[in-house]
Design a protein around this motif. Sequence first.
Motif, PDB file in Angstrom:
ATOM      1  N   PHE A   1       0.858  -1.191   0.000  1.00  0.00           N
ATOM      2  CA  PHE A   1       0.000   0.000   0.000  1.00  0.00           C
ATOM      3  C   PHE A   1       0.888   1.232   0.000  1.00  0.00           C
ATOM      4  O   PHE A   1       1.666   1.458   0.931  1.00  0.00           O
ATOM      5  CB  PHE A   1      -0.929  -0.005   1.212  1.00  0.00           C
ATOM      6  CG  PHE A   1      -1.979  -1.088   1.155  1.00  0.00           C
ATOM      7  CD1 PHE A   1      -3.270  -0.792   0.764  1.00  0.00           C
ATOM      8  CD2 PHE A   1      -1.664  -2.405   1.456  1.00  0.00           C
ATOM      9  CE1 PHE A   1      -4.240  -1.792   0.681  1.00  0.00           C
ATOM     10  CE2 PHE A   1      -2.608  -3.412   1.382  1.00  0.00           C
ATOM     11  CZ  PHE A   1      -3.908  -3.101   0.984  1.00  0.00           C
ATOM     12  N   SER A   2       0.786   2.016  -1.063  1.00  0.00           N
ATOM     13  CA  SER A   2       1.616   3.206  -1.203  1.00  0.00           C
ATOM     14  C   SER A   2       0.713   4.415  -1.367  1.00  0.00           C
ATOM     15  O   SER A   2      -0.359   4.325  -1.984  1.00  0.00           O
ATOM     16  CB  SER A   2       2.540   3.059  -2.415  1.00  0.00           C
ATOM     17  OG  SER A   2       3.566   4.013  -2.389  1.00  0.00           O
ATOM     18  N   PHE A   3       1.148   5.555  -0.844  1.00  0.00           N
ATOM     19  CA  PHE A   3       0.274   6.718  -0.716  1.00  0.00           C
ATOM     20  C   PHE A   3       0.831   7.914  -1.478  1.00  0.00           C
ATOM     21  O   PHE A   3       2.035   8.168  -1.473  1.00  0.00           O
ATOM     22  CB  PHE A   3       0.107   7.075   0.768  1.00  0.00           C
ATOM     23  CG  PHE A   3      -0.614   6.012   1.548  1.00  0.00           C
ATOM     24  CD1 PHE A   3      -1.960   6.129   1.825  1.00  0.00           C
ATOM     25  CD2 PHE A   3       0.045   4.867   1.978  1.00  0.00           C
ATOM     26  CE1 PHE A   3      -2.642   5.135   2.524  1.00  0.00           C
ATOM     27  CE2 PHE A   3      -0.608   3.860   2.666  1.00  0.00           C
ATOM     28  CZ  PHE A   3      -1.957   3.996   2.942  1.00  0.00           C
ATOM     29  N   TYR A   4      -0.082   8.634  -2.127  1.00  0.00           N
ATOM     30  CA  TYR A   4       0.330   9.885  -2.756  1.00  0.00           C
ATOM     31  C   TYR A   4      -0.827  10.882  -2.730  1.00  0.00           C
ATOM     32  O   TYR A   4      -1.974  10.532  -2.414  1.00  0.00           O
ATOM     33  CB  TYR A   4       0.843   9.652  -4.181  1.00  0.00           C
ATOM     34  CG  TYR A   4      -0.180   9.366  -5.247  1.00  0.00           C
ATOM     35  CD1 TYR A   4      -0.522  10.341  -6.178  1.00  0.00           C
ATOM     36  CD2 TYR A   4      -0.779   8.108  -5.372  1.00  0.00           C
ATOM     37  CE1 TYR A   4      -1.425  10.088  -7.193  1.00  0.00           C
ATOM     38  CE2 TYR A   4      -1.677   7.845  -6.383  1.00  0.00           C
ATOM     39  CZ  TYR A   4      -2.000   8.841  -7.300  1.00  0.00           C
ATOM     40  OH  TYR A   4      -2.899   8.595  -8.302  1.00  0.00           O
ATOM     41  N   PHE A   5      -0.499  12.129  -3.065  1.00  0.00           N
ATOM     42  CA  PHE A   5      -1.416  13.241  -2.831  1.00  0.00           C
ATOM     43  C   PHE A   5      -1.433  14.158  -4.052  1.00  0.00           C
ATOM     44  O   PHE A   5      -0.401  14.417  -4.668  1.00  0.00           O
ATOM     45  CB  PHE A   5      -0.965  14.031  -1.591  1.00  0.00           C
ATOM     46  CG  PHE A   5      -0.731  13.157  -0.390  1.00  0.00           C
ATOM     47  CD1 PHE A   5      -1.744  12.934   0.525  1.00  0.00           C
ATOM     48  CD2 PHE A   5       0.489  12.512  -0.204  1.00  0.00           C
ATOM     49  CE1 PHE A   5      -1.539  12.097   1.614  1.00  0.00           C
ATOM     50  CE2 PHE A   5       0.705  11.673   0.875  1.00  0.00           C
ATOM     51  CZ  PHE A   5      -0.301  11.458   1.780  1.00  0.00           C
ATOM     52  N   ARG A   6      -2.615  14.638  -4.390  1.00  0.00           N
ATOM     53  CA  ARG A   6      -2.779  15.529  -5.535  1.00  0.00           C
ATOM     54  C   ARG A   6      -3.720  16.678  -5.168  1.00  0.00           C
ATOM     55  O   ARG A   6      -4.784  16.445  -4.568  1.00  0.00           O
ATOM     56  CB  ARG A   6      -3.393  14.773  -6.718  1.00  0.00           C
ATOM     57  CG  ARG A   6      -2.424  13.848  -7.444  1.00  0.00           C
ATOM     58  CD  ARG A   6      -1.511  14.651  -8.337  1.00  0.00           C
ATOM     59  NE  ARG A   6      -0.680  13.774  -9.153  1.00  0.00           N
ATOM     60  CZ  ARG A   6       0.531  13.382  -8.830  1.00  0.00           C
ATOM     61  NH1 ARG A   6       1.064  13.794  -7.694  1.00  0.00           N
ATOM     62  NH2 ARG A   6       1.239  12.606  -9.630  1.00  0.00           N
ATOM     63  N   PRO A   7      -3.375  17.894  -5.551  1.00  0.00           N
ATOM     64  CA  PRO A   7      -4.323  18.990  -5.343  1.00  0.00           C
ATOM     65  C   PRO A   7      -5.503  18.857  -6.287  1.00  0.00           C
ATOM     66  O   PRO A   7      -5.337  18.471  -7.451  1.00  0.00           O
ATOM     67  CB  PRO A   7      -3.489  20.242  -5.668  1.00  0.00           C
ATOM     68  CG  PRO A   7      -2.429  19.747  -6.606  1.00  0.00           C
ATOM     69  CD  PRO A   7      -2.132  18.341  -6.190  1.00  0.00           C
ATOM     70  N   VAL A   8      -6.692  19.121  -5.809  1.00  0.00           N
ATOM     71  CA  VAL A   8      -7.872  19.130  -6.673  1.00  0.00           C
ATOM     72  C   VAL A   8      -7.711  20.242  -7.701  1.00  0.00           C
ATOM     73  O   VAL A   8      -7.284  21.351  -7.383  1.00  0.00           O
ATOM     74  CB  VAL A   8      -9.153  19.340  -5.838  1.00  0.00           C
ATOM     75  CG1 VAL A   8     -10.348  19.635  -6.738  1.00  0.00           C
ATOM     76  CG2 VAL A   8      -9.428  18.109  -4.982  1.00  0.00           C
TER      77      VAL A   8
END
Length: 442
Positions: free
Chosen positions: A278-285
Motif C-alpha cells: 500500500f503506497s500513498f500519494y497526494f494531488r491537489p484538486v
Amino acid sequence: MEGDGKLMYKPSMFNVVHTVGDRVLLYNSLTKRYLKAVTKKDEVLSILNSPDSSPDSPVIRPLVENGFLVDKDENETELFQLWRNDMINSPELMLTIMPTEQCNFRCVYCYEDFKIGAMRPETQQALVTWLRNNIHRYSALNVSWFGGEPLVEKDIIYSLSEQFLSICKQARKPYTATIITNGSLLDYETFQKLLKYHVTFFQVTIDGTKETHDKLKVRRDGSGSYDAVMNNIIAIKNNCKSGNIVVAVRTNVTTDVVDKMPEHLKTMEELFGDDHRFSFYFRPVGQWSKTKEFHLKDKLVRDFERLYQPIIDANIHLDYRVYQGFTANQICATTRRNSYTLRADGRIAKCSLMLDAKENEVGFLHDDGTMELDMAKIAKWTLPDTSQEKCRTCNMLPACLGRSCAAKGYVLPDNKMCGYEGTSHEYVFQLLDQSGVFELID
C-alpha cells in the motif's frame, strides 16, 4: 576518463540537488538514481560544484556510477534525445479502456458528464477483432481500466480480459493491467477475479478522513462512501497473500483535507503502515473540464508547501514509493505514440481526463474492427514541445520531455505547466527519503 594526470568529469546537467537539514538529497532525472549524503554532505556538494578538485575522494565513484558526474566530453543532450525517442515511440501498446462512462459516485470535483453508458457488445467485439489483427505490431499490451467507475460493468472487464489474455498468449506478447477505481465495488471477490486477469496495480481514492471524504466523494444518492472503500481495501490487506500487487491510495487535497491531514495520516499508518504493498500519494484538486462549472474554487490548495509540509512534518510510517514512478516518468501516457483511450461509445481519445475537448477526439473504432485515426491530431499530442527556454535547460527534462501534461500544452495552451513532481520535487524527495528510497553514500 583521465587526462593530464587528473580525472576529467563534469556534473550532469540532469542533477537535482536539495539540501534538507543535515543531509543532501541527490536525484538524476536521466539515470533515475537517488543518492543521499549526511556526514559527507559538504564534500559531495563541493565535488558536484568542482568535480576535479578532489580526485581521490571516495564519493567520486558512486557519483560517477550513478550518473551524477559524467565524462567532460559526453553530450548529455544527445543521450536525452535518444532516450526521448525510445520513450515516445515505445512499441508497447497502452490502452485505457472505459467499459462504461457511468459512475455510482458524484464526486464534487468530477469533470465527467455521465452521458454515455456501458460499452456496446459490438464495440467490445470490434476491440477484440482489432487487437487480434494488430497485436503483432506491438511488443506488449498494457491495459488500464478506467471510467466512470469501471467496476460498474465488471462483466465487461472480465470478458475482455479473458479474450486479451488469450490473444496475447497466442501471439506470445506480455500482458499487464491496472485499474483506476473509487474502491466502493472492489470487494474481495472482485479483487480476486481482477488478480486472475493480471490486474496487479489498483488505484483507490481516500480523500482524507471520513468527514472530508464523505463530503467530496458522494454517492449518487447523496450518501458517503468512506466506510465501504475502507472495508474493501482492509479486506485486501488482510486476505491477499501476494506480494506482487500495488494498491496506490490517492488523496485528492482541498483546504479542508489539509486541515484534517494529520488525522488522516495517523489512521492510514495504523492500518497500512506495516504493508509496503500500500503506497500513498497526494494531488491537489484541479479543474479538468473546459465547460463544466467548478464548485470548489475557494477550496483549492494553490501552493505545494501547504499541501506537502504537514505530511512531511508528520513523519508518519507510510510507504510513499509510488512517487518514484511519478518522479522518474512524468510523461503522461498521452504523449506516447502507441497510447490510446477507448471510450465506451467507440470514440478514441488521447487524454482520459479532458473528454469534453474536441482536440482530444483523435479517432473511432468501427464495428468491423477497423480503427480510424486522425494522425494530425495525434502528432499534436505526441511531438515534444521544448519551445520554452526553461524546458531546454531544465534538470528535470528527461522526466517530462518538456510536456508532462500534453493536454495543458495543446488543449489549454494558455495553461502550460510542469508536472506535479516537476515543481514539487523538493517536498516529494523528503517523502521518498522517509520511505528509504535514497541510497546512503557516506
